[in-house]
Design an enzyme around this catalytic site. Sequence first.
Site, mmCIF file in Angstrom:
data_model
loop_
_atom_site.group_PDB
_atom_site.id
_atom_site.type_symbol
_atom_site.label_atom_id
_atom_site.label_comp_id
_atom_site.label_asym_id
_atom_site.label_seq_id
_atom_site.Cartn_x
_atom_site.Cartn_y
_atom_site.Cartn_z
ATOM 1 N N GLU A 1 0.860 -1.356 -0.131
ATOM 2 C CA GLU A 1 0.234 -0.170 0.032
ATOM 3 C C GLU A 1 0.779 1.163 0.049
ATOM 4 O O GLU A 1 1.854 1.222 0.489
ATOM 5 C CB GLU A 1 -0.794 0.035 1.354
ATOM 6 C CG GLU A 1 -2.347 -0.679 1.027
ATOM 7 C CD GLU A 1 -3.382 -0.115 0.373
ATOM 8 O OE1 GLU A 1 -2.823 1.171 -0.302
ATOM 9 O OE2 GLU A 1 -4.479 -0.310 0.529
ATOM 10 N N ASP B 1 -4.352 5.192 6.500
ATOM 11 C CA ASP B 1 -4.818 6.196 7.084
ATOM 12 C C ASP B 1 -5.547 5.584 8.088
ATOM 13 O O ASP B 1 -4.986 5.416 9.304
ATOM 14 C CB ASP B 1 -5.342 7.211 6.105
ATOM 15 C CG ASP B 1 -5.862 8.419 6.629
ATOM 16 O OD1 ASP B 1 -5.191 8.842 7.377
ATOM 17 O OD2 ASP B 1 -6.975 8.987 6.106
ATOM 18 N N LYS C 1 -0.167 6.573 8.621
ATOM 19 C CA LYS C 1 -0.635 7.778 9.362
ATOM 20 C C LYS C 1 -1.075 7.072 10.637
ATOM 21 O O LYS C 1 -2.229 7.171 10.877
ATOM 22 C CB LYS C 1 -1.522 8.449 8.544
ATOM 23 C CG LYS C 1 -1.222 9.726 7.619
ATOM 24 C CD LYS C 1 -2.410 10.446 7.071
ATOM 25 C CE LYS C 1 -1.957 11.547 6.209
ATOM 26 N NZ LYS C 1 -3.081 11.903 5.253
ATOM 27 N N VAL D 1 -0.589 14.520 1.920
ATOM 28 C CA VAL D 1 0.651 14.393 1.011
ATOM 29 C C VAL D 1 0.343 14.014 -0.156
ATOM 30 O O VAL D 1 -0.778 13.406 -0.711
ATOM 31 C CB VAL D 1 1.470 13.434 1.935
ATOM 32 C CG1 VAL D 1 2.285 13.884 3.140
ATOM 33 C CG2 VAL D 1 0.969 11.922 2.076
#
Length: 210
Positions: free
Chosen positions: A117, A121, A149, A171
Amino acid sequence: MRSRVRITRWHGDPCYAREDMTEVASVLYGREDIRHRVQELGRAITGDYEGREPVLISVLKGGTMFLADLFRQIGLPVAVEFMSISRYGDAPESLGRVRILMDLQADLANRDVVLVEDIVDTGLTLSYLLSNLRARGPASVEVCTLLDKSVRRIAPLDVRYVGFDCPDRFVVGYGLDYRDRYRNLADILAVDDMRAFEDDPDVLVPLLAT
Ligand code: IMP
Ligand code: MG
Protein backbone atom coordinates in the site's frame (compact mmCIF):
# COMPACT_ATOMS: atom_id res chain seq x y z
CA MET A 1 -3.88 32.38 -13.91
CA ARG A 2 -1.15 30.00 -12.88
CA SER A 3 1.07 31.27 -10.11
CA ARG A 4 4.77 30.75 -10.37
CA VAL A 5 6.57 28.56 -7.92
CA ARG A 6 9.87 29.40 -6.33
CA ILE A 7 12.06 26.69 -5.05
CA THR A 8 13.80 27.82 -1.91
CA ARG A 9 15.76 26.16 0.82
CA TRP A 10 14.32 26.10 4.28
CA HIS A 11 15.97 24.26 7.17
CA GLY A 12 18.08 22.53 4.58
CA ASP A 13 15.12 21.03 2.74
CA PRO A 14 13.73 22.29 -0.54
CA CYS A 15 10.55 24.26 0.05
CA TYR A 16 8.08 25.25 -2.60
CA ALA A 17 6.44 28.63 -2.27
CA ARG A 18 4.28 30.89 -4.38
CA GLU A 19 5.40 34.29 -5.58
CA ASP A 20 3.59 35.88 -2.63
CA MET A 21 5.79 33.70 -0.41
CA THR A 22 2.91 31.67 0.97
CA GLU A 23 4.32 28.27 1.65
CA VAL A 24 2.18 25.73 -0.08
CA ALA A 25 4.07 22.52 0.29
CA SER A 26 7.40 21.22 1.50
CA VAL A 27 9.31 18.02 1.00
CA LEU A 28 8.48 15.53 3.71
CA TYR A 29 10.35 12.56 2.27
CA GLY A 30 12.81 13.27 -0.51
CA ARG A 31 13.52 10.85 -3.35
CA GLU A 32 16.79 9.72 -1.78
CA ASP A 33 15.16 9.02 1.61
CA ILE A 34 12.48 7.04 -0.22
CA ARG A 35 15.04 5.10 -2.23
CA HIS A 36 17.00 4.12 0.87
CA ARG A 37 13.95 3.12 2.83
CA VAL A 38 12.52 1.07 -0.06
CA GLN A 39 15.86 -0.73 -0.30
CA GLU A 40 15.69 -1.56 3.42
CA LEU A 41 12.13 -2.82 3.13
CA GLY A 42 13.10 -4.98 0.14
CA ARG A 43 15.94 -6.50 2.14
CA ALA A 44 13.67 -7.19 5.11
CA ILE A 45 11.12 -8.94 2.88
CA THR A 46 13.88 -10.91 1.15
CA GLY A 47 15.13 -12.16 4.53
CA ASP A 48 11.70 -12.95 5.95
CA TYR A 49 10.47 -14.89 2.90
CA GLU A 50 13.63 -16.80 2.12
CA GLY A 51 12.82 -20.06 0.32
CA ARG A 52 9.28 -18.91 -0.49
CA GLU A 53 7.67 -17.14 -3.42
CA PRO A 54 5.34 -14.44 -2.16
CA VAL A 55 2.57 -12.75 -4.14
CA LEU A 56 2.74 -8.96 -3.94
CA ILE A 57 -0.65 -7.35 -4.29
CA SER A 58 -0.94 -3.71 -5.24
CA VAL A 59 -4.13 -1.73 -4.97
CA LEU A 60 -4.55 0.66 -7.86
CA LYS A 61 -3.57 3.31 -8.27
CA GLY A 62 -1.51 4.91 -5.51
CA GLY A 63 0.59 1.92 -4.52
CA THR A 64 1.90 1.09 -7.98
CA MET A 65 4.98 3.38 -7.92
CA PHE A 66 6.01 1.97 -4.57
CA LEU A 67 5.42 -1.59 -5.79
CA ALA A 68 7.54 -0.99 -8.90
CA ASP A 69 10.50 0.17 -6.82
CA LEU A 70 10.01 -2.28 -3.96
CA PHE A 71 9.83 -5.48 -5.94
CA ARG A 72 13.11 -4.71 -7.70
CA GLN A 73 14.71 -4.69 -4.25
CA ILE A 74 13.43 -8.17 -3.38
CA GLY A 75 15.93 -10.91 -4.12
CA LEU A 76 13.36 -13.68 -4.47
CA PRO A 77 11.01 -14.87 -7.18
CA VAL A 78 7.78 -12.96 -6.61
CA ALA A 79 4.46 -12.71 -8.40
CA VAL A 80 2.70 -9.38 -8.81
CA GLU A 81 -1.05 -8.90 -8.79
CA PHE A 82 -3.28 -5.85 -9.06
CA MET A 83 -6.65 -5.04 -7.65
CA SER A 84 -8.89 -2.06 -8.19
CA ILE A 85 -11.42 -0.96 -5.63
CA SER A 86 -13.76 1.92 -5.06
CA ARG A 87 -14.86 3.37 -1.78
CA TYR A 88 -18.48 4.27 -1.14
CA GLY A 89 -17.68 7.82 -0.03
CA ASP A 90 -17.01 9.43 3.29
CA ALA A 91 -20.39 9.11 5.00
CA PRO A 92 -19.94 7.45 8.43
CA GLU A 93 -22.24 4.54 7.59
CA SER A 94 -20.31 3.73 4.42
CA LEU A 95 -16.81 4.07 5.92
CA GLY A 96 -14.70 1.09 5.09
CA ARG A 97 -17.22 -0.33 2.63
CA VAL A 98 -15.40 -1.16 -0.53
CA ARG A 99 -16.43 -2.48 -3.93
CA ILE A 100 -14.02 -4.53 -5.99
CA LEU A 101 -13.83 -3.08 -9.52
CA MET A 102 -11.10 -5.38 -10.78
CA ASP A 103 -10.18 -8.56 -8.99
CA LEU A 104 -6.92 -10.53 -8.83
CA GLN A 105 -6.03 -13.04 -11.52
CA ALA A 106 -4.20 -15.43 -9.20
CA ASP A 107 -5.65 -17.94 -6.81
CA LEU A 108 -4.33 -17.12 -3.33
CA ALA A 109 -4.88 -20.56 -1.80
CA ASN A 110 -1.76 -21.52 0.23
CA ARG A 111 0.18 -18.51 -1.08
CA ASP A 112 2.16 -16.05 1.03
CA VAL A 113 0.58 -12.68 0.34
CA VAL A 114 2.11 -9.25 0.87
CA LEU A 115 -0.36 -6.42 0.37
CA VAL A 116 1.59 -3.37 -0.79
CA GLU A 117 0.00 0.00 0.00
CA ASP A 118 1.00 3.61 -0.49
CA ILE A 119 -0.52 4.87 2.75
CA VAL A 120 -2.62 3.56 5.59
CA ASP A 121 -4.76 6.30 7.06
CA THR A 122 -7.84 5.28 9.08
CA GLY A 123 -7.13 1.68 8.09
CA LEU A 124 -10.78 1.08 7.17
CA THR A 125 -10.10 0.29 3.51
CA LEU A 126 -7.25 -1.99 4.43
CA SER A 127 -9.17 -3.91 7.06
CA TYR A 128 -11.89 -4.65 4.52
CA LEU A 129 -9.29 -5.77 1.99
CA LEU A 130 -7.51 -7.96 4.51
CA SER A 131 -10.66 -9.82 5.48
CA ASN A 132 -11.49 -10.26 1.80
CA LEU A 133 -8.02 -11.67 1.05
CA ARG A 134 -7.93 -13.90 4.15
CA ALA A 135 -11.19 -15.52 3.04
CA ARG A 136 -9.34 -16.91 -0.02
CA GLY A 137 -7.26 -19.34 2.02
CA PRO A 138 -3.73 -17.90 1.74
CA ALA A 139 -0.89 -19.37 3.82
CA SER A 140 -0.18 -15.89 5.23
CA VAL A 141 -1.08 -12.25 4.68
CA GLU A 142 1.13 -9.31 5.66
CA VAL A 143 0.96 -5.61 4.88
CA CYS A 144 3.77 -3.42 3.57
CA THR A 145 2.96 0.28 3.45
CA LEU A 146 5.25 3.11 2.50
CA LEU A 147 3.51 5.60 4.79
CA ASP A 148 1.62 4.96 7.99
CA LYS A 149 -0.54 7.78 9.35
CA SER A 150 -0.81 5.81 12.56
CA VAL A 151 -2.30 8.68 14.59
CA ARG A 152 -5.41 8.55 12.37
CA ARG A 153 -6.03 4.83 12.78
CA ILE A 154 -9.63 3.80 13.48
CA ALA A 155 -9.46 0.12 12.57
CA PRO A 156 -6.74 -1.63 14.58
CA LEU A 157 -4.34 -3.34 12.19
CA ASP A 158 -1.10 -5.20 12.34
CA VAL A 159 1.13 -3.62 9.68
CA ARG A 160 4.31 -5.69 9.37
CA TYR A 161 6.39 -3.37 7.14
CA VAL A 162 6.25 0.42 7.41
CA GLY A 163 8.39 2.81 5.38
CA PHE A 164 7.76 5.97 7.37
CA ASP A 165 5.44 6.86 10.21
CA CYS A 166 3.71 9.81 8.59
CA PRO A 167 2.47 12.90 10.46
CA ASP A 168 -1.19 13.83 10.09
CA ARG A 169 -0.67 16.00 7.02
CA PHE A 170 -2.03 15.78 3.49
CA VAL A 171 0.70 14.38 1.28
CA VAL A 172 1.17 14.09 -2.49
CA GLY A 173 3.77 12.54 -4.75
CA TYR A 174 5.37 9.15 -5.38
CA GLY A 175 1.98 7.68 -6.20
CA LEU A 176 -0.10 9.73 -3.77
CA ASP A 177 -2.59 12.03 -5.43
CA TYR A 178 -4.73 15.09 -5.03
CA ARG A 179 -7.74 14.49 -7.31
CA ASP A 180 -5.70 12.11 -9.43
CA ARG A 181 -2.78 14.43 -10.01
CA TYR A 182 0.73 14.74 -8.66
CA ARG A 183 1.32 11.00 -8.43
CA ASN A 184 4.32 11.64 -10.65
CA LEU A 185 6.17 13.94 -8.25
CA ALA A 186 9.47 12.26 -7.40
CA ASP A 187 9.40 13.41 -3.75
CA ILE A 188 6.62 13.16 -1.21
CA LEU A 189 5.40 16.64 -0.32
CA ALA A 190 3.30 17.66 2.64
CA VAL A 191 0.79 20.41 1.90
CA ASP A 192 1.43 23.21 4.37
CA ASP A 193 -1.31 25.54 3.17
CA MET A 194 -4.31 23.47 2.12
CA ARG A 195 -6.41 26.53 1.30
CA ALA A 196 -3.84 27.98 -1.08
CA PHE A 197 -3.44 24.55 -2.64
CA GLU A 198 -7.18 24.10 -3.19
CA ASP A 199 -7.43 27.63 -4.58
CA ASP A 200 -4.71 26.91 -7.09
CA PRO A 201 -4.26 23.18 -7.63
CA ASP A 202 -1.77 23.88 -10.45
CA VAL A 203 0.73 25.36 -8.03
CA LEU A 204 2.94 22.25 -7.94
CA VAL A 205 2.93 21.57 -11.68
CA PRO A 206 6.35 23.23 -12.24
CA LEU A 207 7.84 20.67 -9.87
CA LEU A 208 6.91 17.71 -12.07
CA ALA A 209 9.83 16.03 -13.82
CA THR A 210 12.36 17.94 -11.75
P1 IMP B 1 -8.02 4.61 4.79
O1 IMP B 1 -6.81 3.99 5.45
O2 IMP B 1 -9.15 3.65 4.58
O3 IMP B 1 -8.48 5.82 5.54
O4 IMP B 1 -7.67 5.14 3.34
C1 IMP B 1 -6.39 5.16 2.83
C2 IMP B 1 -6.45 5.79 1.45
O5 IMP B 1 -6.76 7.18 1.56
C3 IMP B 1 -5.12 5.72 0.75
O6 IMP B 1 -5.00 4.55 -0.03
C4 IMP B 1 -5.10 6.98 -0.09
O7 IMP B 1 -5.72 6.74 -1.34
C5 IMP B 1 -5.97 7.95 0.68
N1 IMP B 1 -5.15 8.91 1.48
C6 IMP B 1 -5.06 8.98 2.82
N2 IMP B 1 -4.26 10.00 3.21
C7 IMP B 1 -3.82 10.58 2.07
C8 IMP B 1 -2.94 11.70 1.79
O8 IMP B 1 -2.39 12.37 2.68
N3 IMP B 1 -2.73 11.99 0.48
C9 IMP B 1 -3.30 11.30 -0.53
N4 IMP B 1 -4.12 10.24 -0.33
C10 IMP B 1 -4.39 9.88 0.95
MG1 MG C 1 -4.51 3.69 -2.03
